[in-house]
Scaffold this active site. Structure first.
Site, PDB file in Angstrom:
ATOM      1  N   LYS A 214      -9.739   2.154  -1.765  1.00  0.00           N
ATOM      2  CA  LYS A 214      -9.868   1.580  -0.419  1.00  0.00           C
ATOM      3  C   LYS A 214     -11.175   2.021   0.252  1.00  0.00           C
ATOM      4  CE  LYS A 214      -7.037   1.362   3.850  1.00  0.00           C
ATOM      5  NZ  LYS A 214      -5.800   1.906   4.450  1.00  0.00           N
TER       6      LYS A 214
ATOM      7  N   CYS B 141      -5.063  -3.066   3.301  1.00  0.00           N
ATOM      8  CA  CYS B 141      -4.619  -2.817   4.673  1.00  0.00           C
ATOM      9  C   CYS B 141      -5.758  -2.875   5.703  1.00  0.00           C
ATOM     10  CB  CYS B 141      -3.855  -1.486   4.720  1.00  0.00           C
ATOM     11  SG  CYS B 141      -2.741  -1.384   6.155  1.00  0.00           S
TER      12      CYS B 141
ATOM     13  N   GLU C 294       0.839  -1.209   0.000  1.00  0.00           N
ATOM     14  CA  GLU C 294       0.000   0.000   0.000  1.00  0.00           C
ATOM     15  C   GLU C 294       0.880   1.269   0.000  1.00  0.00           C
ATOM     16  OE1 GLU C 294      -1.783   0.738   3.843  1.00  0.00           O
ATOM     17  OE2 GLU C 294      -3.496   1.786   2.973  1.00  0.00           O
TER      18      GLU C 294
HETATM   19  N1  LIG Z   1      -2.706   1.856   6.502  1.00  0.00           N
HETATM   20  C1  LIG Z   1      -3.581   1.219   7.245  1.00  0.00           C
HETATM   21  O1  LIG Z   1      -4.679   0.921   6.809  1.00  0.00           O
HETATM   22  C2  LIG Z   1      -3.129   0.868   8.629  1.00  0.00           C
HETATM   23  C3  LIG Z   1      -4.042  -0.111   9.316  1.00  0.00           C
HETATM   24  C4  LIG Z   1      -3.611  -0.397  10.710  1.00  0.00           C
HETATM   25  O2  LIG Z   1      -2.615   0.121  11.186  1.00  0.00           O
HETATM   26  C5  LIG Z   1      -4.434  -1.309  11.516  1.00  0.00           C
HETATM   27  O3  LIG Z   1      -5.486  -1.751  11.060  1.00  0.00           O
HETATM   28  O4  LIG Z   1      -4.022  -1.609  12.652  1.00  0.00           O
END
Ligand SMILES: NC(=O)CCC(=O)C(=O)O
Length: 273
Positions: free
Chosen positions: A120, A155, A40
């Site tokens: 996303k 993510c 990502e």
């Molecule tokens: N970039 C993100 O989506 C980080 C997600 C995260 O840190 C978490 O779910 O814990």
């Protein structure tokens, strides 16, 4: 099928341009793989909130161009991770108006054509960061490959099982999750990747970043999990290319031999008090 997950080190001492050229060359080196996966927001860093606007690109910007060419030269399907995408400004926005920012994943075919873009859906940060700086996508995306159908998520989406069920209902057999997951919550990353694989009886290919940006050490530990929940391969904490061979037909076999997905009960009424 052979997949290579390129767990890129995202540190502030490398410029976006240098990293883009380096990543394009790493993708080209994966010729012979069927599928290559990047993490990502690897140009700016997923936690480098101040860089989202300055590092934003149109969909068909420099990262798109470099990744399309790299996919074509390597002859691979490429999930190129995500970019901070600046959409088009609204026609009636007036002078200086800007389009929305989105965390947009790009998937290219081996000919270098764009096969899919996924924005996303679940933005991370609660009332800060990505959650306020980026707009949310609202569309599930699957990508049919010759031997499997990819379902894509990004993510923080990994925490939302209903999104993955939606992908499975749309035919996904291999769930691909680019991420910029922090070291602090590494145990969640591994657990959730395995949970999404077991409950959906699907392969999970989850590719994170290494290094530290915006003061947030990244977890690395990209992981490939099979439809039985077993870890097929897992990276360490540093930049690494994780290559794994897997048989996509195992998804259909697992779903046939242990048909739990058929026992779903949908539309239950709310509990009575
Ligand atoms: N970039 C993100 O989506 C980080 C997600 C995260 O840190 C978490 O779910 O814990």
């Amino acid at each position: 099928m052979r997949a290579s997950l390129i767990q890129i080190g995202v540190d502030e001492d490398e410029s976006v341009e240098a990293r883009r050229a380096r990543v394009a060359s790493l993708v080209r080196e994966q010729a012979g793989a069927d599928l290559v996966v990047l993490p990502e927001l690897w140009t700016t860093g997923a936690f480098a909130y101040e860089s989202f606007a300055t590092g934003a690109e149109p969909l068909r910007g420099p990262t798109y161009e470099a990744m399309a060419e790299a996919a074509r030269e390597a002859g691979v399907w490429l999930h190129a991770g995500s970019i901070p995408e600046r959409g088009e400004a609204p026609a009636d926005g007036g002078p200086g108006a800007e389009g929305p920012l989105c965390n947009t994943s790009l998937v290219f075919s081996p000919s270098g054509a764009l096969a899919a873009a996924y924005r996303k859906i679940h933005r991370f940060g609660f009332d800060k960061g990505e959650a306020v700086l980026m707009g949310a996508g609202d569309t599930l995306v699957t990508v049919p490959l010759p031997d499997t159908t990819l379902g894509v998520a990004t993510c923080y989406d990994l925490r939302f099982p209903e999104l993955f069920r939606g992908l499975v209902d749309a035919g996904a057999e291999t769930l691909v999750v680019p991420a910029g997951w922090p070291e602090r919550r590494r145990s969640h990353w591994t657990l959730l990747a395995q949970a999404r694989a077991v409950e959906n009886q699907a392969f999970v290919l989850a590719c994170g970043t290494a290094g530290t940006h915006a003061g947030v050490p990244q977890a690395g530990h990209s992981i490939v999990v099979d439809p039985w929940g077993e870890v097929l391969a897992e990276a360490g904490p540093d930049e690494e290319i994780l290559t794994v061979d897997f048989d996509p037909a195992r998804v259909a076999r697992t779903r046939e031999q242990f048909p739990a997905l058929k026992d779903r009960v949908l539309g239950l009424p709310p509990p009575t008090v």
